[in-house]
Design a protein around this motif. Structure first.
Motif, PDB file in Angstrom:
ATOM      1  N   ARG A 117      -7.969  -4.849 -19.008  1.00 31.12           N
ATOM      2  CA  ARG A 117      -6.522  -4.765 -18.816  1.00 31.12           C
ATOM      3  C   ARG A 117      -6.042  -5.842 -17.844  1.00 31.12           C
ATOM      4  O   ARG A 117      -4.952  -6.361 -17.962  1.00 31.12           O
ATOM      5  N   HIS A 118      -6.836  -6.134 -16.829  1.00 35.34           N
ATOM      6  CA  HIS A 118      -6.537  -7.213 -15.888  1.00 35.34           C
ATOM      7  C   HIS A 118      -7.828  -7.612 -15.190  1.00 35.34           C
ATOM      8  O   HIS A 118      -8.825  -6.890 -15.237  1.00 35.34           O
ATOM      9  N   LEU A 127      -5.506 -12.431 -13.238  1.00 31.88           N
ATOM     10  CA  LEU A 127      -5.220 -12.585 -14.654  1.00 31.88           C
ATOM     11  C   LEU A 127      -4.750 -11.250 -15.188  1.00 31.88           C
ATOM     12  O   LEU A 127      -5.356 -10.213 -14.920  1.00 31.88           O
ATOM     13  N   GLY A 128      -3.659 -11.275 -15.926  1.00 35.24           N
ATOM     14  CA  GLY A 128      -3.120 -10.055 -16.511  1.00 35.24           C
ATOM     15  C   GLY A 128      -2.739 -10.299 -17.947  1.00 35.24           C
ATOM     16  O   GLY A 128      -3.190 -11.266 -18.569  1.00 35.24           O
ATOM     17  N   ALA A 129      -1.893  -9.457 -18.454  1.00 35.10           N
ATOM     18  CA  ALA A 129      -1.436  -9.616 -19.833  1.00 35.10           C
ATOM     19  C   ALA A 129      -0.690 -10.938 -19.969  1.00 35.10           C
ATOM     20  O   ALA A 129      -0.045 -11.404 -19.028  1.00 35.10           O
ATOM     21  N   LEU A 163      -4.005 -18.849 -21.420  1.00 32.09           N
ATOM     22  CA  LEU A 163      -3.322 -18.171 -20.317  1.00 32.09           C
ATOM     23  C   LEU A 163      -1.853 -17.962 -20.608  1.00 32.09           C
ATOM     24  O   LEU A 163      -1.246 -17.015 -20.079  1.00 32.09           O
ATOM     25  N   ILE A 164      -1.238 -18.850 -21.390  1.00 25.80           N
ATOM     26  CA  ILE A 164       0.158 -18.690 -21.788  1.00 25.80           C
ATOM     27  C   ILE A 164       0.288 -19.004 -23.267  1.00 25.80           C
ATOM     28  O   ILE A 164      -0.584 -19.664 -23.850  1.00 25.80           O
TER      29      ILE A 164
END
Length: 167
Positions: A117-118, A127-129, A163-164
């Motif tokens: 989840r993170h 780092l997350g969603a 990451l994005i």
């Protein structure tokens, strides 16, 4: 009354059973295979020629020889021959060949994929969603080509790493 445990099908002792030590020893052998499992490789269809007691493998989808009829199972070599534990959803092993974990997702073994989840380092989220896309720089009365190039490079690297999202 059942003769085996519900999850790993370990043999249970029965009242009045003769030679209980055989069933107890078989349960210990299977536990030795199932607890903190380490496998030599994932997805082999043919048993190795010269296994050593204590070595284990994840059987492939088209098993042959002594592994026939055991697709996806955890196969361990013991002094008494092959022992098998059927794969269950959520099972996890360390694969020596892959140098990473493999887990069973209920349908197949997945090697090297981490689902979280993170991610935190030292209690700090790093780092997350995945967030919404960041737009590329544009516009403005004064164009600073070097700054735009640097920002575009950073965004490209972040996209390449997942990451994005793309802009």
């Amino acid at each position: 009354m059942t003769d085996t445990t519900a999850r790993l099908a370990l043999p249970l002792l029965q009242p009045g059973q003769a030679q209980k030590e055989l069933f107890h020893d078989e349960a210990l052998t299977l536990l030795d295979l199932a607890v903190q499992p380490v496998v030599e490789a994932v997805g082999l269809d043919t048993p190795p020629a010269d296994p050593v007691p204590g070595q284990a493998w994840i059987v492939g989808t088209a098993p042959a020889g002594d592994w026939a009829g055991q697709p996806g199972a955890l196969a361990g070599w013991t002094e008494g021959g092959w022992r098998f534990i059927a794969a269950i959803d959520g099972a996890s092993v360390w694969s020596r060949a892959d140098r990473c974990r493999a887990r069973h997702d209920g349908g197949a073994w997945v090697v090297g994929e981490a689902r979280v989840r993170h991610v935190s380092v030292g209690g700090v989220p790093v780092l997350g969603a995945r967030a919404a896309a960041v737009s590329d720089p544009a516009g403005g009365a004064t164009v600073d080509a070097e700054a735009r190039g640097a920002v575009a490079g950073i965004l490209a690297a972040m996209r390449a790493h997942g990451l994005i999202e793309g802009g």
